[in-house]
Design a protein around this motif. Structure first.
Motif, PDB file in Angstrom:
ATOM      1  N   PRO A 177      20.789   1.002 -23.905  1.00  0.00           N
ATOM      2  CA  PRO A 177      22.387   1.083 -23.654  1.00  0.00           C
ATOM      3  C   PRO A 177      23.256   1.241 -24.760  1.00  0.00           C
ATOM      4  O   PRO A 177      22.955   0.954 -25.934  1.00  0.00           O
ATOM      5  CB  PRO A 177      22.264  -0.257 -22.840  1.00  0.00           C
ATOM      6  CG  PRO A 177      21.513  -1.140 -23.654  1.00  0.00           C
ATOM      7  CD  PRO A 177      20.387  -0.585 -24.137  1.00  0.00           C
ATOM      8  N   ILE A 178      24.582   1.760 -24.286  1.00  0.00           N
ATOM      9  CA  ILE A 178      25.842   1.652 -25.116  1.00  0.00           C
ATOM     10  C   ILE A 178      26.650   0.923 -24.658  1.00  0.00           C
ATOM     11  O   ILE A 178      26.781   0.487 -23.625  1.00  0.00           O
ATOM     12  CB  ILE A 178      26.155   3.234 -25.360  1.00  0.00           C
ATOM     13  CG1 ILE A 178      26.519   3.915 -24.194  1.00  0.00           C
ATOM     14  CG2 ILE A 178      24.997   3.988 -26.150  1.00  0.00           C
ATOM     15  CD1 ILE A 178      27.183   5.034 -24.418  1.00  0.00           C
ATOM     16  N   ASN A 179      27.846   0.733 -25.459  1.00  0.00           N
ATOM     17  CA  ASN A 179      28.942  -0.324 -25.040  1.00  0.00           C
ATOM     18  C   ASN A 179      30.092   0.905 -24.331  1.00  0.00           C
ATOM     19  O   ASN A 179      29.858   2.181 -24.759  1.00  0.00           O
ATOM     20  CB  ASN A 179      29.489  -1.151 -25.970  1.00  0.00           C
ATOM     21  CG  ASN A 179      29.747  -0.600 -27.347  1.00  0.00           C
ATOM     22  OD1 ASN A 179      30.050   0.804 -27.258  1.00  0.00           O
ATOM     23  ND2 ASN A 179      29.842  -1.452 -28.279  1.00  0.00           N
ATOM     24  N   GLU A 180      31.088   0.503 -23.991  1.00  0.00           N
ATOM     25  CA  GLU A 180      32.202   1.319 -23.626  1.00  0.00           C
ATOM     26  C   GLU A 180      32.945   2.087 -24.760  1.00  0.00           C
ATOM     27  O   GLU A 180      33.408   3.370 -24.652  1.00  0.00           O
ATOM     28  CB  GLU A 180      33.243   0.610 -22.889  1.00  0.00           C
ATOM     29  CG  GLU A 180      33.084   0.217 -21.514  1.00  0.00           C
ATOM     30  CD  GLU A 180      32.750   1.242 -20.490  1.00  0.00           C
ATOM     31  OE1 GLU A 180      33.665   2.362 -20.713  1.00  0.00           O
ATOM     32  OE2 GLU A 180      32.029   1.331 -19.614  1.00  0.00           O
ATOM     33  N   LEU A 213      45.720  10.843 -20.466  1.00  0.00           N
ATOM     34  CA  LEU A 213      44.687  11.150 -21.431  1.00  0.00           C
ATOM     35  C   LEU A 213      43.884  10.069 -21.602  1.00  0.00           C
ATOM     36  O   LEU A 213      44.102   9.169 -22.254  1.00  0.00           O
ATOM     37  CB  LEU A 213      45.044  12.039 -22.507  1.00  0.00           C
ATOM     38  CG  LEU A 213      44.023  12.703 -23.366  1.00  0.00           C
ATOM     39  CD1 LEU A 213      44.280  14.177 -23.870  1.00  0.00           C
ATOM     40  CD2 LEU A 213      43.425  12.044 -24.518  1.00  0.00           C
ATOM     41  N   ARG A 214      42.517  10.422 -21.507  1.00  0.00           N
ATOM     42  CA  ARG A 214      41.631   9.326 -21.836  1.00  0.00           C
ATOM     43  C   ARG A 214      40.362   9.888 -22.886  1.00  0.00           C
ATOM     44  O   ARG A 214      39.803  10.847 -22.574  1.00  0.00           O
ATOM     45  CB  ARG A 214      40.696   8.963 -20.643  1.00  0.00           C
ATOM     46  CG  ARG A 214      39.586   7.801 -20.675  1.00  0.00           C
ATOM     47  CD  ARG A 214      38.854   7.710 -19.615  1.00  0.00           C
ATOM     48  NE  ARG A 214      37.651   6.683 -19.576  1.00  0.00           N
ATOM     49  CZ  ARG A 214      36.643   6.630 -18.736  1.00  0.00           C
ATOM     50  NH1 ARG A 214      36.808   7.024 -17.629  1.00  0.00           N
ATOM     51  NH2 ARG A 214      35.726   5.738 -19.003  1.00  0.00           N
ATOM     52  N   ILE A 215      40.162   9.300 -23.884  1.00  0.00           N
ATOM     53  CA  ILE A 215      39.208   9.669 -24.874  1.00  0.00           C
ATOM     54  C   ILE A 215      38.107   8.776 -24.528  1.00  0.00           C
ATOM     55  O   ILE A 215      37.960   7.575 -24.551  1.00  0.00           O
ATOM     56  CB  ILE A 215      39.944   9.422 -26.267  1.00  0.00           C
ATOM     57  CG1 ILE A 215      40.936  10.345 -26.722  1.00  0.00           C
ATOM     58  CG2 ILE A 215      38.708   9.484 -27.279  1.00  0.00           C
ATOM     59  CD1 ILE A 215      41.551   9.951 -27.859  1.00  0.00           C
ATOM     60  N   PHE A 216      36.973   9.317 -24.629  1.00  0.00           N
ATOM     61  CA  PHE A 216      35.696   8.813 -24.540  1.00  0.00           C
ATOM     62  C   PHE A 216      34.964   8.619 -25.754  1.00  0.00           C
ATOM     63  O   PHE A 216      34.810   9.658 -26.508  1.00  0.00           O
ATOM     64  CB  PHE A 216      34.860   9.704 -23.642  1.00  0.00           C
ATOM     65  CG  PHE A 216      35.223   9.868 -22.034  1.00  0.00           C
ATOM     66  CD1 PHE A 216      34.839   8.781 -21.088  1.00  0.00           C
ATOM     67  CD2 PHE A 216      36.224  10.693 -21.939  1.00  0.00           C
ATOM     68  CE1 PHE A 216      35.306   8.936 -19.878  1.00  0.00           C
ATOM     69  CE2 PHE A 216      36.565  10.922 -20.557  1.00  0.00           C
ATOM     70  CZ  PHE A 216      36.175  10.016 -19.653  1.00  0.00           C
ATOM     71  N   LEU A 245      24.912  10.263 -20.259  1.00  0.00           N
ATOM     72  CA  LEU A 245      25.899   9.730 -20.680  1.00  0.00           C
ATOM     73  C   LEU A 245      27.218   9.981 -19.771  1.00  0.00           C
ATOM     74  O   LEU A 245      27.990   9.037 -19.734  1.00  0.00           O
ATOM     75  CB  LEU A 245      26.080  10.470 -22.024  1.00  0.00           C
ATOM     76  CG  LEU A 245      27.438   9.988 -22.890  1.00  0.00           C
ATOM     77  CD1 LEU A 245      27.254   8.591 -23.369  1.00  0.00           C
ATOM     78  CD2 LEU A 245      27.527  10.676 -24.044  1.00  0.00           C
ATOM     79  N   MET A 246      27.291  11.144 -19.089  1.00  0.00           N
ATOM     80  CA  MET A 246      28.247  11.440 -18.045  1.00  0.00           C
ATOM     81  C   MET A 246      27.899  10.393 -17.232  1.00  0.00           C
ATOM     82  O   MET A 246      29.322  10.006 -16.757  1.00  0.00           O
ATOM     83  CB  MET A 246      28.381  12.739 -17.723  1.00  0.00           C
ATOM     84  CG  MET A 246      28.343  13.808 -18.555  1.00  0.00           C
ATOM     85  SD  MET A 246      30.240  13.966 -19.286  1.00  0.00           S
ATOM     86  CE  MET A 246      29.742  13.405 -21.152  1.00  0.00           C
ATOM     87  N   GLN A 247      26.882   9.971 -16.653  1.00  0.00           N
ATOM     88  CA  GLN A 247      26.695   9.073 -15.644  1.00  0.00           C
ATOM     89  C   GLN A 247      27.124   7.765 -16.095  1.00  0.00           C
ATOM     90  O   GLN A 247      27.595   6.879 -15.165  1.00  0.00           O
ATOM     91  CB  GLN A 247      25.313   8.922 -15.185  1.00  0.00           C
ATOM     92  CG  GLN A 247      24.807  10.041 -14.528  1.00  0.00           C
ATOM     93  CD  GLN A 247      23.454  10.511 -14.813  1.00  0.00           C
ATOM     94  OE1 GLN A 247      22.701   9.669 -15.141  1.00  0.00           O
ATOM     95  NE2 GLN A 247      22.981  11.835 -14.275  1.00  0.00           N
ATOM     96  N   PHE A 248      27.016   7.327 -17.284  1.00  0.00           N
ATOM     97  CA  PHE A 248      27.439   6.019 -17.746  1.00  0.00           C
ATOM     98  C   PHE A 248      28.916   6.020 -17.967  1.00  0.00           C
ATOM     99  O   PHE A 248      29.318   4.941 -17.428  1.00  0.00           O
ATOM    100  CB  PHE A 248      27.024   5.907 -19.378  1.00  0.00           C
ATOM    101  CG  PHE A 248      27.544   4.763 -20.033  1.00  0.00           C
ATOM    102  CD1 PHE A 248      26.900   3.472 -19.591  1.00  0.00           C
ATOM    103  CD2 PHE A 248      28.553   4.833 -20.818  1.00  0.00           C
ATOM    104  CE1 PHE A 248      27.408   2.236 -20.371  1.00  0.00           C
ATOM    105  CE2 PHE A 248      29.221   3.653 -21.533  1.00  0.00           C
ATOM    106  CZ  PHE A 248      28.583   2.501 -21.332  1.00  0.00           C
ATOM    107  N   TYR A 249      29.608   6.924 -18.120  1.00  0.00           N
ATOM    108  CA  TYR A 249      31.154   6.874 -18.113  1.00  0.00           C
ATOM    109  C   TYR A 249      31.647   7.093 -16.686  1.00  0.00           C
ATOM    110  O   TYR A 249      32.664   7.150 -16.413  1.00  0.00           O
ATOM    111  CB  TYR A 249      31.663   7.774 -18.877  1.00  0.00           C
ATOM    112  CG  TYR A 249      31.793   7.314 -20.320  1.00  0.00           C
ATOM    113  CD1 TYR A 249      32.465   6.082 -20.729  1.00  0.00           C
ATOM    114  CD2 TYR A 249      30.831   7.825 -21.344  1.00  0.00           C
ATOM    115  CE1 TYR A 249      32.413   5.659 -21.990  1.00  0.00           C
ATOM    116  CE2 TYR A 249      30.917   7.353 -22.447  1.00  0.00           C
ATOM    117  CZ  TYR A 249      31.637   6.328 -22.877  1.00  0.00           C
ATOM    118  OH  TYR A 249      31.656   5.710 -24.386  1.00  0.00           O
ATOM    119  N   GLY A 250      30.866   7.566 -15.623  1.00  0.00           N
ATOM    120  CA  GLY A 250      31.224   7.576 -14.430  1.00  0.00           C
ATOM    121  C   GLY A 250      32.093   9.031 -14.253  1.00  0.00           C
ATOM    122  O   GLY A 250      32.891   9.024 -13.170  1.00  0.00           O
TER     123      GLY A 250
END
Length: 411
Positions: free
Chosen positions: A150-153, A327-330, A373-378
């Motif tokens: 896993p990764i963190n936010e 704007l949200r940065i990932f 990764l997209m699924q992780f960030y929803g």
């Protein structure tokens, strides 16, 4: 040892890239899709052109002058790549069409013969599909499984979790050196050390690392390292797999055909030594002439200068984007390369990218071959701006201005 490079002259550098001077939809081009593919300096373009004009012949098949010149250029690229990543030996460098072929080579030639039911391959949530799907394919054939750390936010690998997952059933670990979506730089050296303690080979996808930083496979301590040429100024259809000699010697050929053999009989075939036993058929000779030119170009600038400019550019672009409401940065890793994935509230990534293109700004929209990764960030997709050493602060300003303009159209 790399010679000292001249002072970083951005105007001179940009003049070397013909495509940067063009316009798109009547607007000056702002090319921020470098993680997808980099632009090519005229030195690389001319190297490819010169091969076809002056040296065109097949490699390793002819004793005539042209054949010797083509072979010299092709094998010269192997030498240049070996030096570029500090490989212990040129014979540990397999020339491939890119990282995808390199990883598949390891999957089918190294992993598949060794896997059995109950075994596992460990990768991470942030991987490109090229470092997931080949492992799933060989796992399905062998009865093994694929696990993901896993990764963190912030988009950083949770190192202690990765290490916890290095259990006895894991026969191979795999990770990106740099995330193609987030720009996160993974702690490869630390992970490699933990893998060695447990006798687990480590494969590293270096596609997004080599365009931005010096890579030393000996210092990293991994077992396999894959590189794609077209992301590092070179032509498409070029790349390499570096692997430790003991692995290459033990791996059977993946492709069969000409120039990877010593002798063919219907009673059996004896194969060439590594790396040539993995290089069946006619390669992209002109492309590898371009690879050698690309490496020369990097060395003429120097990675110290590249790192300094790109870090400043990343900081500036990130700060400008944070000024935009909604704007949200990932991906906010402490150590990252100049890649910024983001979304605007209420706007679809593809719509944004299409409108930005009309303003002359080239960015990537979509899942970036990283569905997990997209699924992780929803989210189904993001917009990605990926920068290179030839980009400018003025281009960042033009990008932000275009983004603000199209934001008004979509809000």
């Amino acid at each position: 040892m790399q010679a000292s490079a001249p002072a970083f002259d951005l105007a001179r550098i940009r003049a070397d890239f013909p495509l940067l001077a063009r316009s798109v939809h009547g607007k000056p081009l702002v090319y921020f899709d470098n993680a997808n593919t980099s632009q090519k300096p005229h030195q690389v373009i001319e190297a490819v052109d010169r091969h076809y004009r002056e040296h065109n012949a097949n490699v390793a098949r002819a004793v005539h002058q042209l054949g010797e010149e083509a072979t010299s250029a092709y094998e010269g690229a192997r030498d240049a790549l070996a030096r570029f990543i500090n490989a212990p030996s040129r014979n540990e460098v397999v020339l491939t069409s890119g990282t995808t072929q390199s990883i598949n080579l390891v999957a089918y030639s190294y992993a598949l013969p060794r896997l059995k039911p109950g075994d596992a391959i460990l990768t991470t949530v942030m991987e490109h599909h090229a470092n997931i799907v080949p492992w799933q394919l060989v796992a399905a054939r062998s009865g093994a499984t694929v696990k993901a750390a896993p990764i963190n936010e912030r988009g950083e690998l949770i190192v202690e979790k990765f290490i916890e997952l290095l259990t006895p059933e894991v026969k191979l670990a795999c990770m990106a050196h740099v995330s193609n979506v987030l720009g996160t730089v993974n702690p490869v050296r630390e992970i490699a050390k933990e893998c060695r303690k447990r006798g687990i080979p480590l494969l590293v996808d270096g596609s997004q690392a080599v365009p931005h930083r010096p890579v030393d496979v000996q210092a990293l301590g991994c077992d396999f390292y894959a590189v794609t040429g077209h992301k590092m100024l070179a032509p498409t259809g070029t790349g390499l797999l570096w692997a430790k000699k003991e692995h290459l010697d033990a791996m059977p050929p993946f492709f069969g055909g000409g120039e990877m053999i010593r002798e063919v009989k219907f009673s059996g075939t004896t194969f060439a030594e590594a790396p040539h036993k993995f290089e069946a058929g006619t390669p992209n000779i002109a492309g590898f002439a371009g690879v050698a030119a690309a490496i020369d170009y990097y060395q003429s600038i120097g990675f110290d200068a590249i790192l300094a400019h790109e870090r400043e550019l990343l900081d500036y672009a990130s700060a400008r984007l944070r000024e935009i409401p909604g704007l949200r940065i990932f991906g906010e890793a402490v150590d990252k390369e100049p890649v910024i994935s983001f979304l605007l509230d209420g706007a679809q990534a593809t719509d944004l990218a299409t409108l930005l293109d009309l303003e002359g700004v080239a960015v990537r929209s979509g899942h970036h071959c990283a569905h997990p990764l997209m699924q992780f960030y929803g989210v189904p997709a993001t917009l990605r701006a990926s920068l290179a050493f030839y980009n400018t602060h003025e281009e960042v300003d033009a990008f932000v201005a275009a983004l603000l303009k199209v934001r008004k159209l979509l809000m």
